[in-house]
Scaffold this motif. Structure first.
Motif, PDB file in Angstrom:
ATOM      1  N   GLU A  33       0.836  -1.171  -0.024  1.00 39.91           N
ATOM      2  CA  GLU A  33       0.106   0.011  -0.111  1.00 39.91           C
ATOM      3  C   GLU A  33       0.839   1.343   0.087  1.00 39.91           C
ATOM      4  OE1 GLU A  33      -3.353   1.967   2.957  1.00 39.91           O
ATOM      5  OE2 GLU A  33      -2.547   0.185   3.512  1.00 39.91           O
ATOM      6  N   ILE A  34       0.669   2.198  -0.722  1.00 40.99           N
ATOM      7  CA  ILE A  34       1.308   3.357  -0.911  1.00 40.99           C
ATOM      8  C   ILE A  34       0.474   4.565  -0.046  1.00 40.99           C
ATOM      9  CG2 ILE A  34       2.294   5.041  -2.379  1.00 40.99           C
ATOM     10  CD1 ILE A  34       2.195   3.261  -4.651  1.00 40.99           C
ATOM     11  N   LYS A  35       1.153   5.244   0.661  1.00 36.58           N
ATOM     12  CA  LYS A  35       0.639   6.468   1.447  1.00 36.58           C
ATOM     13  C   LYS A  35       1.219   7.609   0.696  1.00 36.58           C
ATOM     14  CE  LYS A  35       0.124   4.267   5.588  1.00 36.58           C
ATOM     15  NZ  LYS A  35       0.082   4.307   7.306  1.00 36.58           N
ATOM     16  N   PRO A  36       0.253   8.066  -0.525  1.00 37.13           N
ATOM     17  CA  PRO A  36       0.820   9.173  -1.626  1.00 37.13           C
ATOM     18  C   PRO A  36       1.170  10.253  -0.779  1.00 37.13           C
ATOM     19  CG  PRO A  36      -1.725   8.303  -1.893  1.00 37.13           C
ATOM     20  CD  PRO A  36      -1.143   7.446  -0.771  1.00 37.13           C
TER      21      PRO A  36
ATOM     22  N   ILE B 175       2.416   8.736  -7.876  1.00 35.69           N
ATOM     23  CA  ILE B 175       2.956   7.242  -7.861  1.00 35.69           C
ATOM     24  C   ILE B 175       1.918   6.094  -7.854  1.00 35.69           C
ATOM     25  CG2 ILE B 175       3.039   7.361  -5.262  1.00 35.69           C
ATOM     26  CD1 ILE B 175       5.684   5.615  -5.472  1.00 35.69           C
ATOM     27  N   LYS B 176       2.235   5.069  -8.668  1.00 35.06           N
ATOM     28  CA  LYS B 176       1.017   4.016  -8.856  1.00 35.06           C
ATOM     29  C   LYS B 176       1.886   2.674  -9.028  1.00 35.06           C
ATOM     30  CE  LYS B 176      -1.135   5.129 -12.542  1.00 35.06           C
ATOM     31  NZ  LYS B 176      -1.847   5.712 -13.487  1.00 35.06           N
TER      32      LYS B 176
ATOM     33  N   LEU C 162       5.768   3.294   1.592  1.00 35.63           N
ATOM     34  CA  LEU C 162       5.212   2.048   1.170  1.00 35.63           C
ATOM     35  C   LEU C 162       4.999   1.046   2.432  1.00 35.63           C
ATOM     36  CD1 LEU C 162       7.560   2.481  -1.396  1.00 35.63           C
ATOM     37  CD2 LEU C 162       5.425   1.593  -2.193  1.00 35.63           C
ATOM     38  N   VAL C 163       3.844   0.375   2.447  1.00 33.55           N
ATOM     39  CA  VAL C 163       3.498  -0.390   3.592  1.00 33.55           C
ATOM     40  C   VAL C 163       3.304  -1.887   3.199  1.00 33.55           C
ATOM     41  CG1 VAL C 163       2.010  -0.713   5.674  1.00 33.55           C
ATOM     42  CG2 VAL C 163       2.541   1.506   4.936  1.00 33.55           C
ATOM     43  N   PHE C 164       3.788  -2.767   3.685  1.00 37.65           N
ATOM     44  CA  PHE C 164       3.390  -4.136   3.367  1.00 37.65           C
ATOM     45  C   PHE C 164       2.296  -4.684   4.178  1.00 37.65           C
ATOM     46  CE2 PHE C 164       3.802  -9.044   3.410  1.00 37.65           C
ATOM     47  CZ  PHE C 164       3.848  -8.985   2.048  1.00 37.65           C
TER      48      PHE C 164
END
Lengths: 389, 71
Positions: B5-8, B33-34, B55-57
């Motif tokens: 997961e991205i924290k834009p 960012i994608k 970025l989070v796993f």
């Protein structure tokens, strides 16, 4: 005004890209630079330290982009031992946002066209040949044709991937960096400080580079495999809270420095890679401005000549020239980096304790290296790996 | 299914993740960012290398992924 066709298209307007563009344009060929950000030189992703000797061949030093002049280093070991080394050359801490801009102007002066906010998302191919690039500009998809493409697209290095070159790097070779530019910090304006050890920056180092008027870049880089355990931002926050609480933070940037060997393929068909995109960074220091400009100048000049003489085989000389000028030295630095990458705090402390016994006037990085070997023969074992495997 | 997961809003768009992605699954523009769900293999190299924890796993999604795989 952008044409439909150029001899050389450079993707990325950092120091390597604009230098490549300039050297190509100086051969009298048409050159276009495409930059994905709206500005050349911003955002800065750099500690901004260079040597005077390194940049002088490419641009005349100018006080408007020199934030401070450096004549000594202080290396700080995990237990706080400070080893001062007088730098026998001159260093500069740059204002990259102005420096890059000036390099851009030099490329433009040589005749290169520049388009910012132009995001290249693929190469253009016709009959299996690479004939240009596809890009987005202000939300519109566009194409521009070019005989030679130079990928100067930094750490991401996607132009190389589009051309079929494997550019992604292993995580232990990626130095993951964060930097704050702070003010109200009381450090010597002509000294660069480097902190080593598990608590500061495992698999890398923490730096304080003064920028004059009590401001400084305070940053660190740690190896990607170490960042997996604890993130760079938490290391730097810890450091600032402990050493310099309450300093105003003017900017925060993150970034990655590819501290690997140069890619085994830096030219493929009519595509050349330069700078970080080619992994032309000094893998020991993480410095990439000077080496990127050297790579850019070689690639740009060859591209210009190849067009002028209509002889694309000239491009194949690029790796050979790069390796004889810089790449071979980087191979040695890479081995040194790998040997010291996992040094434990005790080893680093022991080196520092030996180093401070050397009179300051005789203290150089090389003399520290030698004394460290004599004082701690077990180190020989670790350094032997550097030279004999 | 993406486990990353991205924290834009946190992102500095520096490109480290793109540099280490073996699949070229990340598209980074000036300030967007994608991650491509199609290309990403959830290897998490981008998560490990991100200097500022953008970025989070999503470990919690692994069960969900298993369930959807064996449906």
């Amino acid at each position: 005004m952008i044409e439909k066709f150029y001899d050389v298209i450079v993707v990325g307007a950092g120091p390597a890209g604009t230098t490549a563009a300039r050297f190509a344009a100086e051969q009298g060929v048409s050159v276009l630079i495409l930059e994905k950000d709206r500005d050349i030189g911003y955002p800065v992703r750099c500690g901004e330290a260079v040597s005077k000797d390194g940049i002088e061949p490419f641009i005349k030093p100018d006080s408007k982009w020199i934030a401070s002049t450096i004549n000594s280093f202080v290396l700080i070991s995990p237990d706080g031992t400070e080893v001062k080394i007088n730098f026998n050359r001159t260093g500069y801490i740059l204002e990259r946002r102005i420096f890059d801009y000036e390099l851009g102007k030099l490329a433009a002066k040589a005749g290169a066209h520049i388009l910012t906010k132009a995001y290249v998302y693929d190469l253009l191919r016709e009959d299996g040949k690479i004939t240009g690039v596809k890009f987005e500009h202000n939300g519109e998809k566009k194409e521009v044709k070019g005989k030679i493409i130079i990928g100067a697209d930094g750490v991401e290095s996607r132009i190389g991937r589009f051309a079929g070159i494997k550019t992604h790097i292993k995580i232990s070779d990626m130095e993951c960096c964060v930097q704050f530019t702070v003010s109200n910090i009381n450090v010597d304006a002509s000294t660069c400080y480097f902190y080593f050890g598990e608590n500061y920056a495992p698999g890398g180092y923490l730096w304080i580079f003064p920028k004059g008027n009590n401001s400084a870049n305070v940053g660190l880089g740690i190896g990607g495999d170490k960042a997996k355990i604890k993130s760079p931002i938490s290391y730097i926050n810890n450091f600032l809270e402990n050493k310099f609480p309450n300093v105003p933070k003017l900017t925060m940037i993150s970034g990655g420095v590819p501290c690997s060997l140069t890619l085994s393929e830096i030219v493929k068909e009519n595509v050349l890679l330069v700078g970080d995109a080619a992994r032309q960074v000094n893998p020991l220091s993480g410095g990439g401005i000077t080496s990127g400009m050297i790579g850019g100048s070689i690639a740009g000049e060859l591209a210009g000549k190849a067009i002028k003489e209509n002889n694309f085989k000239l491009l194949m000389d690029y790796p050979k020239i790069w390796h004889s000028r810089v790449g071979r030295r980087h191979e040695m630095y890479y081995k040194v980096k790998n040997a010291i990458y996992n040094f434990r705090d005790e080893t680093l402390n022991s080196i520092a304790h030996s180093a401070i016994k050397i009179p300051e006037s005789e203290r150089t990085l090389l003399s520290i290296f030698k004394i460290a070997l004599l004082d701690k023969p077990s180190l020989l074992f670790e350094f032997a790996k550097i030279f004999f495997y | 299914m993406l486990l990353i997961e991205i924290k834009p809003d946190k992102c500095d768009f520096c490109g480290v993740c793109v540099g280490v992605c073996p699949e070229d699954a990340i598209e980074l523009k000036e300030a967007t960012i994608k991650i491509s769900e199609e290309l990403c293999t959830n290897c998490a190299k981008c998560v490990w290398c991100c200097p500022i924890e953008v970025l989070v796993f999503r470990k919690d999604k692994i069960q969900q992924l298993k369930a959807s795989t064996f449906k």
